[in-house]
Design an enzyme around this catalytic site. Sequence first.
Site, PDB file in Angstrom:
ATOM      1  N   SER A  41     -43.153  21.591 -41.447  1.00  0.00           N
ATOM      2  CA  SER A  41     -44.541  21.300 -41.096  1.00  0.00           C
ATOM      3  C   SER A  41     -44.600  20.734 -39.664  1.00  0.00           C
ATOM      4  O   SER A  41     -44.171  21.417 -38.745  1.00  0.00           O
ATOM      5  CB  SER A  41     -45.137  20.364 -42.147  1.00  0.00           C
TER       6      SER A  41
ATOM      7  N   GLU B 274     -45.931  28.248 -46.511  1.00  0.00           N
ATOM      8  CA  GLU B 274     -45.304  27.162 -47.268  1.00  0.00           C
ATOM      9  C   GLU B 274     -44.120  27.704 -48.068  1.00  0.00           C
ATOM     10  O   GLU B 274     -44.134  28.846 -48.519  1.00  0.00           O
ATOM     11  CB  GLU B 274     -46.340  26.498 -48.181  1.00  0.00           C
TER      12      GLU B 274
ATOM     13  N   HIS C 267     -47.852  26.110 -42.648  1.00  0.00           N
ATOM     14  CA  HIS C 267     -48.838  26.216 -43.750  1.00  0.00           C
ATOM     15  C   HIS C 267     -49.716  27.437 -43.491  1.00  0.00           C
ATOM     16  O   HIS C 267     -50.938  27.387 -43.666  1.00  0.00           O
ATOM     17  CB  HIS C 267     -49.721  24.969 -43.831  1.00  0.00           C
TER      18      HIS C 267
END
EC number: 3.4.15.6
Lengths: 286, 286
Positions: free
Chosen positions: A135, A204, A177
């Site tokens: 992330s 993800e 994401h």
Amino acid sequence: MNMQANVPIRGPLIAIGGAEDKSQEAAILKRVLTYSATKSPVVGVITTASAIPEDVFKGYETVFTTLGASEVLDIRIRDRSDAAAERFIAMIQRADVIFISGGDQMRLTNILGGSPVLEAMRARHAEGAVVAGTSAGAACQSSTMVYGGAATDSLRKGAVKMAAGFGLVDGVIIDTHFLERGRFSRLMEVGATNPEFLGVGIGEDAAVLFDDDKILAFGPGHIILVDSSNITGSNVFELDDGEAVTVHNVTMHALVDGYGYSLSDRRVLGPEELGANSLEPRIAYT
Amino acid sequence: MNMQANVPIRGPLIAIGGAEDKSQEAAILKRVLTYSATKSPVVGVITTASAIPEDVFKGYETVFTTLGASEVLDIRIRDRSDAAAERFIAMIQRADVIFISGGDQMRLTNILGGSPVLEAMRARHAEGAVVAGTSAGAACQSSTMVYGGAATDSLRKGAVKMAAGFGLVDGVIIDTHFLERGRFSRLMEVGATNPEFLGVGIGEDAAVLFDDDKILAFGPGHIILVDSSNITGSNVFELDDGEAVTVHNVTMHALVDGYGYSLSDRRVLGPEELGANSLEPRIAYT
């Protein structure tokens, strides 16, 4: 800590799209450890991006220990004085795998940018240590970093917020994401602003290994590559901020585990072409 | 009701991405009315897709009246017997503009598919009436209709749900709320299943006019075109349902008001090329 590298080869660099499986399975994190040349590596976890570093560290401590790490170091850097602290530099120097957690990538660059800890991290990476991030810890790896902009607002000039990242990999701009938050239009806007850089959209529970000229996909999720190098038109330079951006002939690829991409040839590499060995750990230590 | 068309030209077909502005401004709905050859057109509103047809009708009645409609007809078809009722067929025959509201596109095809009302709608369209729809009312217009599948699950084989639509336009598959709900991966999956069809992703408060071979974008939002005709590889036919789909070399275009696309040439048309007249209403009546 391992012996110094004999060969001046840089260690593996891995970007994960966020929300990676941390259960027994943990396909991606397991693979991260295998890229280390050490059987039971020391893993250093940098939780600077997170607002809840204690919880985040505990989660990774559990999973990495289960997966065979000999030790998991809590590199809890919270401000710029921490980022210069000898004890954290020493941890970086001991780590075979440096793992950067998620959170806010602007905290990462604001706190670690230009710091002795980042310098130590680059040096350790140059010696062959694995650097991996998820992330925010993935987004920070490119030279220009995407740090904000609602997907629904993007393709409006200026909607995607960019800043300087750590520059651990060249030629790409990373977003995470990616499928889950519908960020395609973010990387289309990024591509219109400068078509030289390949947009790497990581879903993800998906990951990429940057291996010199190649990008190799692994994990259960998807990788979307946004190649703007052949765009034939865009109005982006004619617009004021907030106006709607057009862009023509953007090329996209959806990759899954086992597929790769050649940055120099700008083309997808299939599993046959990559061969079974391509995702094996490279040996940087003797 | 207008005179019969002297020329056998089909009326304009307009697809709107949903959530179009219904305030004083109402750029898209205003444009819809201008495509009618009648100065103060009769507008028939089909609310079959909606679970709250009364509210939806009242909203459109207000805005179309404000914009200059001479009459707004409440074509409240709720089941298949309504879809064969003479009073609704008569309304369709009186309408200069047939407007299909949003809701659930499966209600539209289930209730109107093969019905006398749909037949009347096609006949009226052939005579030159405008047919326009928003959200579900846009999705239903293509021959194959996307009706479901979470964007986050798509690019998993079978995740995108498709069924037969009304086939008012050839060569395309329409998706709506496109940027707002991050549906890029839906149309990438659709393209992998059959690259012949151009994916037309319509953002909220954006619209396209299908004008023979051309697609013309208008309204404040974005249109994303997903062209899979040059894809060089996909694993889609090797997979079981639920497995991750790859697809290589998908071409995308982001268009805004004033831009268009040639379906036969598969290329973007800029505002200069389209010329100022291209979006003017075509005269189908004498």
